[in-house]
Motif scaffolding. Structure first.
Motif, PDB file in Angstrom:
ATOM      1  N   ASN A  17       0.815  -1.217   0.000  1.00  0.00           N
ATOM      2  CA  ASN A  17       0.000   0.000   0.000  1.00  0.00           C
ATOM      3  C   ASN A  17       0.844   1.261   0.000  1.00  0.00           C
ATOM      4  O   ASN A  17       0.516   2.245  -0.666  1.00  0.00           O
ATOM      5  N   LEU A  18       1.925   1.270   0.780  1.00  0.00           N
ATOM      6  CA  LEU A  18       2.730   2.480   0.865  1.00  0.00           C
ATOM      7  C   LEU A  18       4.131   2.199   1.378  1.00  0.00           C
ATOM      8  O   LEU A  18       4.381   1.196   2.053  1.00  0.00           O
ATOM      9  N   LEU A  19       5.043   3.111   1.030  1.00  0.00           N
ATOM     10  CA  LEU A  19       6.406   3.126   1.530  1.00  0.00           C
ATOM     11  C   LEU A  19       6.621   4.451   2.245  1.00  0.00           C
ATOM     12  O   LEU A  19       6.146   5.491   1.790  1.00  0.00           O
ATOM     13  N   GLY A  45       6.931   0.259  -4.876  1.00  0.00           N
ATOM     14  CA  GLY A  45       6.118  -0.850  -4.405  1.00  0.00           C
ATOM     15  C   GLY A  45       4.944  -1.103  -5.337  1.00  0.00           C
ATOM     16  O   GLY A  45       4.277  -0.158  -5.766  1.00  0.00           O
ATOM     17  N   PHE A  46       4.696  -2.370  -5.643  1.00  0.00           N
ATOM     18  CA  PHE A  46       3.673  -2.759  -6.606  1.00  0.00           C
ATOM     19  C   PHE A  46       2.506  -3.481  -5.939  1.00  0.00           C
ATOM     20  O   PHE A  46       2.634  -4.029  -4.837  1.00  0.00           O
ATOM     21  N   ILE A  50       7.375  -0.330   5.246  1.00  0.00           N
ATOM     22  CA  ILE A  50       6.618  -0.902   4.140  1.00  0.00           C
ATOM     23  C   ILE A  50       5.260  -1.352   4.664  1.00  0.00           C
ATOM     24  O   ILE A  50       5.190  -2.231   5.534  1.00  0.00           O
ATOM     25  N   GLY A  51       4.200  -0.746   4.159  1.00  0.00           N
ATOM     26  CA  GLY A  51       2.857  -1.099   4.593  1.00  0.00           C
ATOM     27  C   GLY A  51       2.156  -1.954   3.552  1.00  0.00           C
ATOM     28  O   GLY A  51       2.065  -1.568   2.382  1.00  0.00           O
ATOM     29  N   SER A  52       1.667  -3.104   3.968  1.00  0.00           N
ATOM     30  CA  SER A  52       1.020  -4.045   3.057  1.00  0.00           C
ATOM     31  C   SER A  52      -0.506  -3.984   3.207  1.00  0.00           C
ATOM     32  O   SER A  52      -1.023  -3.523   4.222  1.00  0.00           O
ATOM     33  N   ASP A  56      -1.672   4.062   6.433  1.00  0.00           N
ATOM     34  CA  ASP A  56      -0.834   5.264   6.493  1.00  0.00           C
ATOM     35  C   ASP A  56       0.259   5.069   7.528  1.00  0.00           C
ATOM     36  O   ASP A  56       0.084   4.341   8.518  1.00  0.00           O
ATOM     37  N   ILE A  57       1.388   5.712   7.303  1.00  0.00           N
ATOM     38  CA  ILE A  57       2.513   5.718   8.237  1.00  0.00           C
ATOM     39  C   ILE A  57       3.052   7.138   8.290  1.00  0.00           C
ATOM     40  O   ILE A  57       3.336   7.733   7.246  1.00  0.00           O
ATOM     41  N   GLN A  58       3.177   7.704   9.489  1.00  0.00           N
ATOM     42  CA  GLN A  58       3.712   9.054   9.635  1.00  0.00           C
ATOM     43  C   GLN A  58       4.583   9.126  10.885  1.00  0.00           C
ATOM     44  O   GLN A  58       4.462   8.311  11.798  1.00  0.00           O
TER      45      GLN A  58
END
Length: 366
Positions: A61-63, A341-342, A73-75, A104-106
């Protein structure tokens, strides 16, 4: 040719509503709920393994790169991973339904990592992720004094966000804004938030479903919108020249000096909703990043990776980068490498010349 923007300012009044209280401990005004009393909408992230190899094989989902250079790395299905340059540390969500989505990551001003899942927001404290409850609830008339250090997380469908000020998580409802696009008038909540950005100056930008972009400035919101911009805003990005890039489902726009410039107009789509073959278009952009040369990179949902530099837009061919055309996140690390990320779980880096796929279980190489 540029489109003039619509500017509207909404001032706010006072009202504070408090959520029901739960058994909790307070430390430095931080409310963190113990396991035995955690409500169902909160979740813990628990470290479950460490490995020198990358293990995720499903949607990324996000880096996110934190201030120490650590890559997170969020899956969508496999939880959270932290890479410190040597070891991958994996975290799983304690959820009876098996939900492992990271949204989300912050990082806040104190260097604390906050992670949003579909069940709530957690904070990393002494090596352990603990849920943080919203202790205040405020409607659209509540005065909102946003400090430079505040973080914001999208939530809900009615124009809602969570605001974290370093000690308290507040649930806010945004003022109502209309869509300038007649085709979107039927949408009940055009100001539903799809993307957030806090720039280096402390300005807050919110990308919405059909109301364009909302900027919080001088204790009020300013609407930045045009007919073309009033589609779901998936990504917001400020580059090294302090220019705002806005990506929605139709195209990408550059916002400068209170004007909106389309980077490239979208060509008609095929019946399947995919960009027409042979037509150079840029749509369904989910992520934006800048490389060390100043080029802007776009990751799209169905047409791979694009690059924009000095007024020239180019689509990278399938033989130039690894497997997958559904790109969910691009992030630059402290060494200048681009991490990509894919949706198929692939994770790659780009050093300015070549792409390198990071090995994972049950996944073929480039």
């Amino acid at each position: 040719m540029n489109n003039k923007i619509i500017l509207s300012s909404v001032s706010t009044l006072v009202l504070l509503l408090f959520l029901p209280s739960y058994k909790a401990e307070t430390n430095d005004r931080l409310l963190e709920v113990e396991t035995s009393s955690s409500p169902s909408h909160c979740s813990y992230l628990t470290q479950y393994t460490m490995d020198t190899n990358y293990q995720f094989v499903r949607t990324i989902n996000l880096l996110y790169k934190d201030s120490k250079g650590t890559m997170w790395i969020g899956s969508e299905f496999e939880g959270l991973c932290k890479y410190d340059g040597q070891v991958y540390t994996y975290y799983s969500i304690k959820d009876k339904k098996g939900n492992q989505s990271i949204l989300d990551i912050q990082e806040d001003a104190k260097g604390c990592i906050l992670v949003q899942t579909r069940l709530g927001i957690c904070r990393l404290r002494e090596g352990v992720f603990v849920p943080v409850l919203p202790v205040e609830r405020a409607d659209s008339c509540t005065p909102w004094i946003s400090a430079k250090e505040d973080l914001c997380f999208k939530t809900g469908i009615k124009g809602e966000i969570y605001r974290w000020n370093g000690s308290v998580l507040t649930h806010h409802y945004l003022p109502s804004f209309n869509s300038p696009n007649e085709e979107k008038k039927h949408i009940a909540y055009p100001n539903q938030v799809y993307s957030t950005l806090k720039d280096q100056q402390g300005n807050l930008w919110l990308g919405t479903m059909a109301a364009g972009v909302l900027q919080y400035q001088d204790k009020s919101f300013i609407q930045i919108a045009s007919k073309g911009l009033a589609h779901t805003v998936n990504s917001l990005f400020k580059d090294s020249k302090d220019r705002l890039w806005i990506a929605n489902n139709e195209s990408v726009f550059l916002y400068e000096n209170q004007n909106i410039f389309p980077v490239l107009k979208s060509e008609p789509k095929s019946k399947q909703g995919v960009l027409s073959a042979g037509k150079q278009s840029l749509a369904k952009v989910f992520t934006i990043e800048e490389d060390k040369s100043g080029a802007i990179w776009f990751g799209t949902l169905d047409s791979g990776v694009w690059r924009y530099k000095e007024g020239q837009l180019s689509q990278l061919q399938s033989n130039e980068y690894p497997i997958g055309k559904d790109v969910r996140s691009i992030e630059r690390d402290n060494k200048g490498l681009l991490w990509i990320g894919f949706a198929n779980g692939a994770l790659c880096t780009y050093d300015g010349k070549t792409f390198k796929q990071i090995n994972a279980r049950e996944m073929d190489g480039c």
